[in-house]
Design an enzyme around this catalytic site. Structure first.
Site, PDB file in Angstrom:
ATOM      1  N   ASP A 134       0.860  -1.181   0.000  1.00 50.70           N
ATOM      2  CA  ASP A 134       0.000   0.000   0.000  1.00 50.70           C
ATOM      3  C   ASP A 134       0.896   1.230   0.000  1.00 50.70           C
ATOM      4  OD1 ASP A 134      -3.273   0.227   0.860  1.00 50.70           O
ATOM      5  OD2 ASP A 134      -2.087   2.071   0.924  1.00 50.70           O
ATOM      6  N   ASP A 170       3.646   4.847  -9.640  1.00 50.74           N
ATOM      7  CA  ASP A 170       5.022   5.213  -9.977  1.00 50.74           C
ATOM      8  C   ASP A 170       5.796   3.930 -10.314  1.00 50.74           C
ATOM      9  OD1 ASP A 170       7.778   5.700  -9.772  1.00 50.74           O
ATOM     10  OD2 ASP A 170       7.483   7.351  -8.366  1.00 50.74           O
ATOM     11  N   ASN A 188      -5.800  -5.624  -5.721  1.00 50.40           N
ATOM     12  CA  ASN A 188      -6.976  -4.949  -5.162  1.00 50.40           C
ATOM     13  C   ASN A 188      -6.842  -3.427  -5.143  1.00 50.40           C
ATOM     14  OD1 ASN A 188      -9.383  -4.735  -3.216  1.00 50.40           O
ATOM     15  ND2 ASN A 188      -7.695  -3.873  -2.025  1.00 50.40           N
ATOM     16  N   TYR A 205     -13.305   5.557 -14.593  1.00 49.84           N
ATOM     17  CA  TYR A 205     -13.266   4.425 -13.664  1.00 49.84           C
ATOM     18  C   TYR A 205     -13.875   3.182 -14.321  1.00 49.84           C
ATOM     19  CZ  TYR A 205     -14.089   1.811  -9.288  1.00 49.84           C
ATOM     20  OH  TYR A 205     -14.111   0.854  -8.295  1.00 49.84           O
ATOM     21  N   LYS A 221     -12.213  -0.588 -15.002  1.00 48.56           N
ATOM     22  CA  LYS A 221     -12.735  -1.842 -14.441  1.00 48.56           C
ATOM     23  C   LYS A 221     -13.158  -2.807 -15.552  1.00 48.56           C
ATOM     24  CE  LYS A 221     -11.890  -0.887 -10.161  1.00 48.56           C
ATOM     25  NZ  LYS A 221     -10.882  -1.647  -9.412  1.00 48.56           N
ATOM     26  N   THR A 234     -16.495   1.850   2.515  1.00 47.98           N
ATOM     27  CA  THR A 234     -15.054   2.026   2.722  1.00 47.98           C
ATOM     28  C   THR A 234     -14.733   3.515   2.584  1.00 47.98           C
ATOM     29  OG1 THR A 234     -14.471   1.918   0.374  1.00 47.98           O
ATOM     30  CG2 THR A 234     -14.609  -0.195   1.549  1.00 47.98           C
TER      31      THR A 234
HETATM   32  P1  NAD Z   1      -9.937   2.334  -0.246  1.00 51.87           P
HETATM   33  O1  NAD Z   1      -9.681   3.692  -0.761  1.00 51.87           O
HETATM   34  O2  NAD Z   1     -10.510   2.136   1.107  1.00 51.87           O
HETATM   35  O3  NAD Z   1      -8.633   1.436  -0.349  1.00 51.87           O
HETATM   36  C1  NAD Z   1      -7.787   1.476  -1.471  1.00 51.87           C
HETATM   37  C2  NAD Z   1      -6.381   1.236  -0.975  1.00 51.87           C
HETATM   38  O4  NAD Z   1      -5.531   1.268  -2.127  1.00 51.87           O
HETATM   39  C3  NAD Z   1      -5.907   2.330  -0.016  1.00 51.87           C
HETATM   40  O5  NAD Z   1      -5.327   1.768   1.145  1.00 51.87           O
HETATM   41  C4  NAD Z   1      -4.900   3.114  -0.825  1.00 51.87           C
HETATM   42  O6  NAD Z   1      -3.857   3.667  -0.037  1.00 51.87           O
HETATM   43  C5  NAD Z   1      -4.408   2.055  -1.793  1.00 51.87           C
HETATM   44  N1  NAD Z   1      -3.884   2.703  -2.988  1.00 51.87           N
HETATM   45  C6  NAD Z   1      -4.523   3.615  -3.764  1.00 51.87           C
HETATM   46  N2  NAD Z   1      -3.685   4.079  -4.696  1.00 51.87           N
HETATM   47  C7  NAD Z   1      -2.502   3.450  -4.496  1.00 51.87           C
HETATM   48  C8  NAD Z   1      -1.234   3.544  -5.117  1.00 51.87           C
HETATM   49  N3  NAD Z   1      -1.003   4.418  -6.103  1.00 51.87           N
HETATM   50  N4  NAD Z   1      -0.239   2.756  -4.679  1.00 51.87           N
HETATM   51  C9  NAD Z   1      -0.454   1.900  -3.646  1.00 51.87           C
HETATM   52  N5  NAD Z   1      -1.621   1.793  -2.997  1.00 51.87           N
HETATM   53  C10 NAD Z   1      -2.627   2.564  -3.430  1.00 51.87           C
HETATM   54  O7  NAD Z   1     -10.886   1.668  -1.356  1.00 51.87           O
HETATM   55  P2  NAD Z   1     -11.673   0.286  -1.332  1.00 51.87           P
HETATM   56  O8  NAD Z   1     -13.108   0.633  -1.389  1.00 51.87           O
HETATM   57  O9  NAD Z   1     -11.165  -0.622  -0.286  1.00 51.87           O
HETATM   58  O10 NAD Z   1     -11.266  -0.254  -2.777  1.00 51.87           O
HETATM   59  C11 NAD Z   1     -10.518  -1.441  -2.983  1.00 51.87           C
HETATM   60  C12 NAD Z   1     -10.793  -1.932  -4.386  1.00 51.87           C
HETATM   61  O11 NAD Z   1     -12.183  -2.221  -4.522  1.00 51.87           O
HETATM   62  C13 NAD Z   1     -10.485  -0.905  -5.485  1.00 51.87           C
HETATM   63  O12 NAD Z   1      -9.911  -1.553  -6.598  1.00 51.87           O
HETATM   64  C14 NAD Z   1     -11.852  -0.358  -5.840  1.00 51.87           C
HETATM   65  O13 NAD Z   1     -11.883   0.158  -7.171  1.00 51.87           O
HETATM   66  C15 NAD Z   1     -12.697  -1.594  -5.671  1.00 51.87           C
HETATM   67  N6  NAD Z   1     -14.118  -1.346  -5.501  1.00 51.87           N
HETATM   68  C16 NAD Z   1     -14.595  -0.648  -4.410  1.00 51.87           C
HETATM   69  C17 NAD Z   1     -15.961  -0.428  -4.273  1.00 51.87           C
HETATM   70  C18 NAD Z   1     -16.533   0.325  -3.107  1.00 51.87           C
HETATM   71  O14 NAD Z   1     -17.743   0.643  -3.147  1.00 51.87           O
HETATM   72  N7  NAD Z   1     -15.793   0.608  -2.065  1.00 51.87           N
HETATM   73  C19 NAD Z   1     -16.838  -0.920  -5.246  1.00 51.87           C
HETATM   74  C20 NAD Z   1     -16.326  -1.614  -6.331  1.00 51.87           C
HETATM   75  C21 NAD Z   1     -14.962  -1.836  -6.448  1.00 51.87           C
END
Ligand code: NAD
Length: 256
Positions: free
Chosen positions: A40, A68, A93, A158, A162, A192
């Site tokens: 992360d 990066d 993820n 987005y 996906k 989240t």
């Molecule tokens: P979140 O923002 O709580 O967690 C995402 C995590 O990814 C964070 O800890 C963040 O620091 C890390 N991250 C983001 N950019 C990064 C980078 N450049 N380098 C390293 N780490 C990075 O979001 P979430 O809701 O837990 O999402 C997790 C996954 O689930 C994502 O792929 C999101 O697209 C997908 N998703 C979420 C939802 C929702 O409703 N929450 C719905 C569908 C899909």
């Protein structure tokens, strides 16, 4: 109560490990017996998580910005040395979302969204593939989204990422069979920090929350644990004949 450890002895790598869904995935995989290496960019959240798991053990944190390439390669160099060519489970993820009208989406936003949501998973998978190919239980789970299937105003970039995740998941499932299973989990709205930020960005968080729930037949937001359970299943031998699947976990939203 008997504990179930279907992932005992497995080595797992999880990206976005310190976020809402990622953290639940890490906890679930560890509870089911796996040792987890979590990536992360959020150093503070990684440190909190490492502290929380210190007594249980089984967690190794890496801090890297997956947008990066140089930083990702630095992290992968260290990770691969630590893994010593062993990896059974990879969960791509990490992801970001941005609520922005199509016409106002900048090149920078588009590039960053693809860099994190698509390219990072692709590149990490490629780097860990030799280790996965040595495993007898190899499984990759990519976090896609309900928005890989359906449209949503303000989410064209987005949705594009996906859709791409679902597409490369299917292609890789065919290419790596029968050695590595490759599946996607497609969450609906999950409570989240990402979703809460989207509610806030809409200008009326309470209305956005109610609007979202109104479209979910099960009448609630998902929990991170709802998604983590599916990921653990797809990563386990219980899903030994499942590959190329897109497992929707959205309370019925996309079929309503
Ligand atoms: P979140 O923002 O709580 O967690 C995402 C995590 O990814 C964070 O800890 C963040 O620091 C890390 N991250 C983001 N950019 C990064 C980078 N450049 N380098 C390293 N780490 C990075 O979001 P979430 O809701 O837990 O999402 C997790 C996954 O689930 C994502 O792929 C999101 O697209 C997908 N998703 C979420 C939802 C929702 O409703 N929450 C719905 C569908 C899909």
């Amino acid at each position: 109560m008997a504990t179930s450890t279907p992932l005992a002895g497995r080595i797992a790598v999880v990206t976005g490990a310190a976020g809402g869904i990622g953290r639940a995935i890490v906890m679930t995989l560890i509870n089911q017996g796996a040792r987890v290496y979590g990536i992360d960019r959020n150093a503070e959240a990684q440190s909190r998580m490492t502290d929380a798991l210190a007594a249980v053990g089984g967690y190794t944190p890496y801090v890297a910005d997956l947008a990066d390439r140089t930083d990702t390669d630095r992290m992968l160099f260290a990770l691969r040395a630590d893994l010593a060519n062993r990896c059974d489970i990879l969960v791509n993820n990490a992801g970001i979302s941005t609520l922005v009208p199509f016409a106002q989406t900048t090149d920078e936003q588009l590039d960053r969204m693809f860099a994190i949501n698509v390219h990072a998973g692709f590149r990490i998978t490629r780097a860990l593939l030799p280790a996965l190919l040595r495993s007898e239980h190899a499984a990759i789970v990519n976090t896609a989204s309900e928005l890989g299937f359906i449209g949503h105003a303000g989410y064209a970039a987005y949705c594009a990422t996906k859709g791409a995740v679902l597409s490369w998941t299917r292609a890789l499932a065919v290419e790596l069979a029968p050695h590595v299973r490759v599946n996607a989990v497609c969450p609906g709205p999950v409570d989240t920090p990402m979703l809460q930020a989207e509610f806030t960005a809409s200008g009326d968080a309470a209305a956005a929350h109610s609007h979202e729930i109104a479209h979910v037949p099960m009448g609630r937001l998902g929990t991170p644990g709802d998604i983590a359970g599916i990921v653990a299943f797809l990563a386990s031998d219980a899903a030994a004949f499942v590959t190329g699947a897109a497992w929707t976990a959205d309370g019925g939203k996309t079929v309503a």
